[in-house]
Design an enzyme around this catalytic site. Structure first.
Site, PDB file in Angstrom:
ATOM      1  CE  LYS A 284     -90.447  33.708  14.654  1.00  0.00           C
ATOM      2  NZ  LYS A 284     -91.214  34.450  13.910  1.00  0.00           N
ATOM      3  CD  GLU A 368     -98.239  41.520   2.508  1.00  0.00           C
ATOM      4  OE1 GLU A 368     -99.388  40.805   2.707  1.00  0.00           O
ATOM      5  OE2 GLU A 368     -97.067  40.848   3.032  1.00  0.00           O
ATOM      6  NE  ARG A 396    -100.938  36.537  -0.654  1.00  0.00           N
ATOM      7  CZ  ARG A 396    -100.921  36.101   0.779  1.00  0.00           C
ATOM      8  NH1 ARG A 396    -100.887  36.758   1.719  1.00  0.00           N
ATOM      9  NH2 ARG A 396    -100.620  34.677   0.646  1.00  0.00           N
TER      10      ARG A 396
HETATM   11  C1  LIG Z   1     -97.798  37.657   2.020  1.00  0.00           C
HETATM   12  C2  LIG Z   1     -96.411  37.478   3.145  1.00  0.00           C
HETATM   13  N1  LIG Z   1     -96.280  38.673   3.640  1.00  0.00           N
HETATM   14  C3  LIG Z   1     -95.009  38.656   4.618  1.00  0.00           C
HETATM   15  C4  LIG Z   1     -94.459  37.450   4.687  1.00  0.00           C
HETATM   16  C5  LIG Z   1     -93.180  37.415   5.284  1.00  0.00           C
HETATM   17  N2  LIG Z   1     -93.385  36.557   6.670  1.00  0.00           N
HETATM   18  C6  LIG Z   1     -92.939  35.214   6.702  1.00  0.00           C
HETATM   19  S1  LIG Z   1     -93.010  34.549   7.908  1.00  0.00           S
HETATM   20  C7  LIG Z   1     -93.754  35.915   8.629  1.00  0.00           C
HETATM   21  C8  LIG Z   1     -94.417  35.919   9.965  1.00  0.00           C
HETATM   22  C9  LIG Z   1     -95.319  34.802  10.288  1.00  0.00           C
HETATM   23  O1  LIG Z   1     -95.531  34.592  11.447  1.00  0.00           O
HETATM   24  P1  LIG Z   1     -96.452  33.393  12.227  1.00  0.00           P
HETATM   25  O2  LIG Z   1     -97.613  32.980  11.353  1.00  0.00           O
HETATM   26  O3  LIG Z   1     -96.797  33.866  13.523  1.00  0.00           O
HETATM   27  O4  LIG Z   1     -95.308  32.143  12.086  1.00  0.00           O
HETATM   28  P2  LIG Z   1     -94.046  32.307  13.085  1.00  0.00           P
HETATM   29  O5  LIG Z   1     -92.778  32.762  12.355  1.00  0.00           O
HETATM   30  O6  LIG Z   1     -94.227  33.321  14.318  1.00  0.00           O
HETATM   31  O7  LIG Z   1     -93.760  30.781  13.611  1.00  0.00           O
HETATM   32  C10 LIG Z   1     -93.908  36.608   7.891  1.00  0.00           C
HETATM   33  C11 LIG Z   1     -94.419  38.108   7.768  1.00  0.00           C
HETATM   34  C12 LIG Z   1     -94.744  36.208   3.864  1.00  0.00           C
HETATM   35  N3  LIG Z   1     -94.132  35.027   4.200  1.00  0.00           N
HETATM   36  N4  LIG Z   1     -95.890  36.230   3.327  1.00  0.00           N
END
Ligand SMILES: Cc1ncc(C[n+]2csc(CCOP(=O)(O)OP(=O)(O)O)c2C)c(N)n1
Length: 642
Positions: A284, A368, A396
């Site tokens: 990242k 969630e 959700r």
């Molecule tokens: C239902 C939901 N909950 C929380 C989020 C907030 N959110 C956006 S990206 C993320 C982390 C995702 O992690 P990953 O899939 O590993 O992607 P990375 O950012 O590490 O590339 C979160 C918690 C979201 N987009 N959707």
């Protein structure tokens, strides 16, 4: 510059591997440059540059379908799919969306913004392809953070049962927004630390390095050596027992920044059949040292100076800060209070709580629904759970609010951050439905504090409420109000009581949450024209302050409500339902968001466009009082489609 010549994947496929590597560097610079100016999801998008190039290179997009999860990592994808020239408009009103949007590009196969949808979407698309007897590849990319959500496993479960022919890329950077949590990410990292993996990685890299990627010969090279890669690939299966047991063929993990490895591996696996997973390791923030060191800070960055990494604007006190402080203050006094988040400890203001009370803090990951049910379970046992979730993500867990919390009358507290318009993240992230989806649930108490201080009181009030759940929602950022004092003794609000803020002559505006502040400003503007309107703060959206509303009806000719929620079933709706139930002939004029998906733009722009800025509220009141209009026309339904 190579990237200026590469408008779309077709151009990309003409490049040789050396050029692809240069292109990756150029795209990375472009992303850093633009995000430093407009803000956005920097770290995730920097991590997927090579992966994006490799995918579009080996796939025949847009005929082959590439489905991204969340869509916050797709900036390189945007740049490479005919949107490079508009990339600088990212997140600006009428500019490119910060997420994926079907209506923006044929390459955005499935809209996203919320996490963990890509596998089920890919499954659906692949099954439709098979039923229609069409022939194209389907690839879904999902992050390790998004694999903490049950939806991903529900999709894997069905996909393998049907033997669906599609490929999953597990983009593993060992991070969600914050450090990833739970047993599944730990299992992924066991794959990586495996000695066997290191041995295999060396073998693969050695083998692939021996492939000759002469000018323009990359395709040939891959085909020629593909059987050897295939052989190697078979050897990689061992650690993926988890996926294997679910019926997926597992390959990896491989280095997601090394095109020499990525290209032949992707190509080989893409051309095989059945449900399959390629585990790709990425970093990242890759390529921007500040983001590499602190990926959480740059997950979603506001504009910053590239040289120092410092934000261009420092903000003041926010509602999130005030919530973080208020819950600490309450938790010091009552050890039954526990805090629950779904992968957003920083975003919801709970980082300090997590440090101070690690035993009483629960980060469920992107789960969630489970978080809400677990909170209900804790409430059954006499704890006082406070669930802090963004308004949009609580969608959700709608059934859990109904079935697990409210139906059982459990005292769970919901702190809904990012209520109302969030701004540039747009329609997937606006919290503009919460008053409606909460209000229809029996037993639910709903507050909308208009200042950080009111939020502190709302939390204290919610924690002493014993009959059922209480939610309070507040917006992104701060109220900007002066005289906020978070040291005063906390006040417990009387349930269902609002507050009169100023008197007027012919009309009253009753506000929900921070829109009350806009109403006050509107009233000041109208004062200058000799129109004096009263303003009241509803404070409670449920139960309503019925006495206040009846007084308003009696005293004023015209009643306005103002809220940054959809007009459908929101606060104004509640007031009108109440008036009608009492046989009152007058109805209130609802200033609210229209029944459409609100596009991205700054909050100021959107309030202005949708009639919720102080000046536009004043316009509406003036139109009714001076010109005798009875209705405020809502903007044409130019609904944003995602
Ligand atoms: C239902 C939901 N909950 C929380 C989020 C907030 N959110 C956006 S990206 C993320 C982390 C995702 O992690 P990953 O899939 O590993 O992607 P990375 O950012 O590490 O590339 C979160 C918690 C979201 N987009 N959707």
């Amino acid at each position: 510059m190579i990237h200026e010549k590469v408008k779309n994947p077709e151009d990309l496929r003409k490049l040789n591997i050396g050029q692809l590597k240069i292109l990756a560097q150029e795209i990375r610079q472009e992303i850093i440059q633009v995000i430093s100016e407009v803000g956005g999801h920097l770290a995730s998008s920097l991590g997927t540059v090579e992966l994006t190039i490799a995918l579009h290179y080996v796939m025949n997009t847009p005929q082959d379908k590439l489905i991204w999860d969340v869509g916050h990592q797709a900036y390189a994808h945007k740049i490479l799919t005919d949107r490079g020239e508009r990339f600088h408009t990212l997140r600006e009103m009428e500019g490119l969306s910060g997420f994926l949007k079907r209506h923006e590009s044929e390459y955005d196969v499935f809209g996203a913004g919320h996490a963990s949808t890509s596998l089920a979407a890919a499954f659906g698309i692949a099954r439709a392809r098979d039923l229609k007897k069409e022939d194209f590849k389907v690839v879904a990319v999902i992050g390790d953070g998004s694999m903490t959500c049950g939806l991903a496993y529900e999709a894997l479960n069905s996909a393998s049962a049907f033997g669906t022919d599609f490929m999953v890329i597990l983009n593993d950077n060992e991070m969600s927004i914050a450090r990833n949590v739970g047993a599944i990410p730990k299992m992924f990292s066991r794959f990586i630390s495996d000695e066997w993996y290191n041995y295999s990685k060396v073998r693969l890299e050695g083998m692939v390095n021996r492939l000759r990627f002469g000018q323009h010969k990359i395709g040939e090279g891959i085909v020629k050596f593909s059987h050897r890669v295939e052989e190697f690939v078979k050897g990689l299966i061992v650690p993926g027992i988890f996926f294997e047991e679910l019926g997926f063929r597992y390959v990896g993990p491989i280095d997601g920044h090394n095109l020499d490895v990525l290209l032949p591996t992707l190509k080989t696996i893409l051309n095989s059949k059945g449900p399959r997973v390629l585990h790709v390791m990425t970093m990242k923030g890759k390529g921007y040292s500040f983001a590499e060191k602190n990926p959480e800070k740059y997950h979603s960055a506001s504009p910053f100076f590239i040289e120092t990494g410092e934000p261009k604007q420092k903000g003041g006190l926010t509602f999130t800060d005030a919530f973080g402080r208020a819950i600490l203050e309450q938790a010091e006094k009552d050890e039954r209070i526990v805090a629950i988040t779904a992968a957003m400890p920083g975003g919801t203001g709970l980082s300090e709580f997590a440090q101070r009370f690690p035993q009483r803090f629960f980060d469920f990951g992107i789960a969630e629904s489970a978080a809400v049910i677990a909170a209900a379970g804790m409430a059954c046992e006499g704890l006082k759970p406070v669930v802090a979730i963004y308004s949009t993500f609580l969608q959700r867990a709608f059934d859990m609010l109904v079935h697990d919390v409210a139906l059982q009358g459990l005292p769970v507290v919901f702190a809904l951050d990012r209520g109302g318009i969030v701004g540039q993240d747009g329609p997937t992230h606006h919290g503009t439905f919460d008053l409606s989806y909460l209000r229809m649930i029996p037993n639910m108490t709903i507050m909308a504090p208009r200042s950080e201080e009111e939020l502190r009181n709302a939390l204290a009030t919610a924690l002493v409420h014993e009959n059922g759940p209480v939610a309070f929602r507040y917006p992104r950022g701060g109220s900007g109000l002066k005289n906020i004092n978070l040291e005063r003794p906390v006040r417990i609000f009387k349930t269902g009581r609002g507050e009169w803020l100023r008197n007027g002559e012919k009309a009253v505006i009753i506000g929900a949450g921070t829109m009350t502040n806009h109403a006050l400003e509107a009233a000041e503007l109208l004062d200058q024209e000799g129109l004096h309107v009263a303003v009241a703060d509803a404070r409670f959206v449920k139960p309503l302050d019925e006495d206040m509303i009846l007084q308003a009806v009696e005293k004023y000719d015209r009643i306005f409500t103002v809220e940054d929620n959809t007009v459908a079933g929101g606060f104004g709706s509640a007031v009108n339902e109440f008036l009608s139930s009492r046989g009152v002939e007058k109805s209130c004029i609802m200033l609210a968001l229209p029944d459409i998906f609100i596009e991205h733009g700054t909050p100021t722009e959107l309030y202005e466009k949708y009639g919720l800025s102080p000046a536009r509220i004043a316009d509406s009141v003036r139109a009714v009082l001076r010109a005798g209009h009875d209705r405020i026309p809502y903007p044409a339904a130019s609904s944003t489609k995602i």
